[in-house]
Write an enzyme that holds these catalytic residues in place. Sequence first.
Site, PDB file in Angstrom:
ATOM      1  N   PHE A  25       0.680  -1.375   0.213  1.00 60.21           N
ATOM      2  CA  PHE A  25      -0.066  -0.107   0.164  1.00 60.21           C
ATOM      3  C   PHE A  25       0.854   1.481   0.156  1.00 60.21           C
ATOM      4  O   PHE A  25       0.333   2.272  -0.389  1.00 60.21           O
ATOM      5  CB  PHE A  25      -0.993   0.011   1.411  1.00 60.21           C
ATOM      6  CG  PHE A  25      -2.285  -0.953   0.947  1.00 60.21           C
ATOM      7  CD1 PHE A  25      -3.410  -0.308   0.500  1.00 60.21           C
ATOM      8  CD2 PHE A  25      -1.999  -2.239   1.518  1.00 60.21           C
ATOM      9  CE1 PHE A  25      -4.471  -1.246   0.342  1.00 60.21           C
ATOM     10  CE2 PHE A  25      -3.215  -3.030   1.122  1.00 60.21           C
ATOM     11  CZ  PHE A  25      -4.252  -2.578   0.585  1.00 60.21           C
ATOM     12  N   GLY A  26       2.067   1.178   0.405  1.00 59.35           N
ATOM     13  CA  GLY A  26       2.812   2.571   0.450  1.00 59.35           C
ATOM     14  C   GLY A  26       4.302   2.241   1.115  1.00 59.35           C
ATOM     15  O   GLY A  26       4.563   1.034   1.440  1.00 59.35           O
ATOM     16  N   ASP A 133      -6.036  -7.224  10.441  1.00 61.72           N
ATOM     17  CA  ASP A 133      -4.841  -7.551  10.008  1.00 61.72           C
ATOM     18  C   ASP A 133      -3.588  -7.590  11.173  1.00 61.72           C
ATOM     19  O   ASP A 133      -2.564  -7.118  11.210  1.00 61.72           O
ATOM     20  CB  ASP A 133      -4.346  -6.557   9.083  1.00 61.72           C
ATOM     21  CG  ASP A 133      -3.195  -7.184   8.160  1.00 61.72           C
ATOM     22  OD1 ASP A 133      -3.050  -8.151   8.005  1.00 61.72           O
ATOM     23  OD2 ASP A 133      -2.679  -6.079   7.653  1.00 61.72           O
TER      24      ASP A 133
END
Length: 440
Positions: A25-26, A133
């Site tokens: 995601f980044g 998560d």
Amino acid sequence: MYELQQGDMIGDIYKVKKLLSQGSFGKVYIGKNIESGMKVAIKVEKQEMQNFLSLEREVEILKKLRGIPQVPQLLWYGKYKELQVMITKMLGFDLIYFLKKNKKFSIECIFNIAQQMIEILENIHKKNIIHRDLKPENILGKSHSDQIYLIDFGIAKDFVKSKKQSKAKIPFIGTSRYASVTAHRGLEQSKRDDLESLGYVLIYLLKQKLPWSNYEKSENDRLERIGQLKYEIKPQEICEGCPQQLLNYMTQVAQLNHQQIPNYQKLKSIFQLKINHKQYMIFDWSNTQFVNSKTIQDKKNNNNNQKQNKYDSVQHIKLSADKMSSRHLHTITFHVDSNASSCFNSQQSSSMQHSFGSHQSVQVDFLNSDSSVQSQKKQNKLSTFDAFIINDDIMPIKDQLQLMELENQDLEIKHNLLHYHSVYYNFKNPFQGILSLKIN
């Protein structure tokens, strides 16, 4: 494509230092508040992932969780160089970092992680937030701290309690190694799923593997095979080789239904060690000391033993001093002639060479008469301080007591004192005293 560079200033006060990690995601950078000096974590969303709005969702969730001490504190959010950026307080290193550093975790450490994580989950669940998560990489700790932190709410969800679970299948969400059975089945996750994932995390931290670890290498049907095994395997098999507490935990979590509110206090109590009356537990990477009644009692006993040893040592000095006083004229004699000076210098040089060559013992046997030397040869080798006591008639008792106390406290100080006060003092003063008597 825009990228953050070292030295970039965000929000006028946050300076980018270096890249810390990156994922799908980044990226996460280490930064610094130039006004306060506080370290910060700068999370940047990849441009190709901005349509998923994961960083925007995480910002909204962190705003909702504001006030919970063990989740990231949101400091700044906005756009920089066309990038979505979020800045939080730097909270430490993840559990995988500490696991690699320590090789393994103690049972006490894992149980403490369990208790604190259950409490964190309870606090975020009260806000209707499901993390979805949980994994060691998202649990942080740091030295000199007795707390852990839960991070990365990028795929977390604001859960609204419903009367029945949706039957619509949704894409897999989470990390395959630790995800719940519900996540593998494509169903909506609930509070019990976070607790189930935590159980897998704890077992992995203890054993550094899970029953489906071999399936993780499979590329084609990895998710399906892992999910099927999780569905079929019994808690006893998952917890094989683990303490009974972990089996109790997994059994109780498995009995929860989708909408049920877990009894967090009961789950935490499973991991409370009652042996030795521990008041709290520490992490293996923390420098905090155990505090419990048994330890306190042990410290008291050790202090009493030290005091008794010092008392015995003082009595030993006094007894030795009394014996020396009674036999002073019989054990020590001096022969002063024209060769006394040369003889003294020769012996002084020899003893000085020995003491400089080793700090383990100091020779102080130069005062003995012929009969004393023969008697000493028959005895076993004496310790440095015993030799000092037997051969020193000139140093006052008060000084001897002080020297003995210093010996019990610091070995290095003892050696230095013996070197300077025993060697030089005993070499010089006896002859000076004899010469003064002769002159008088």
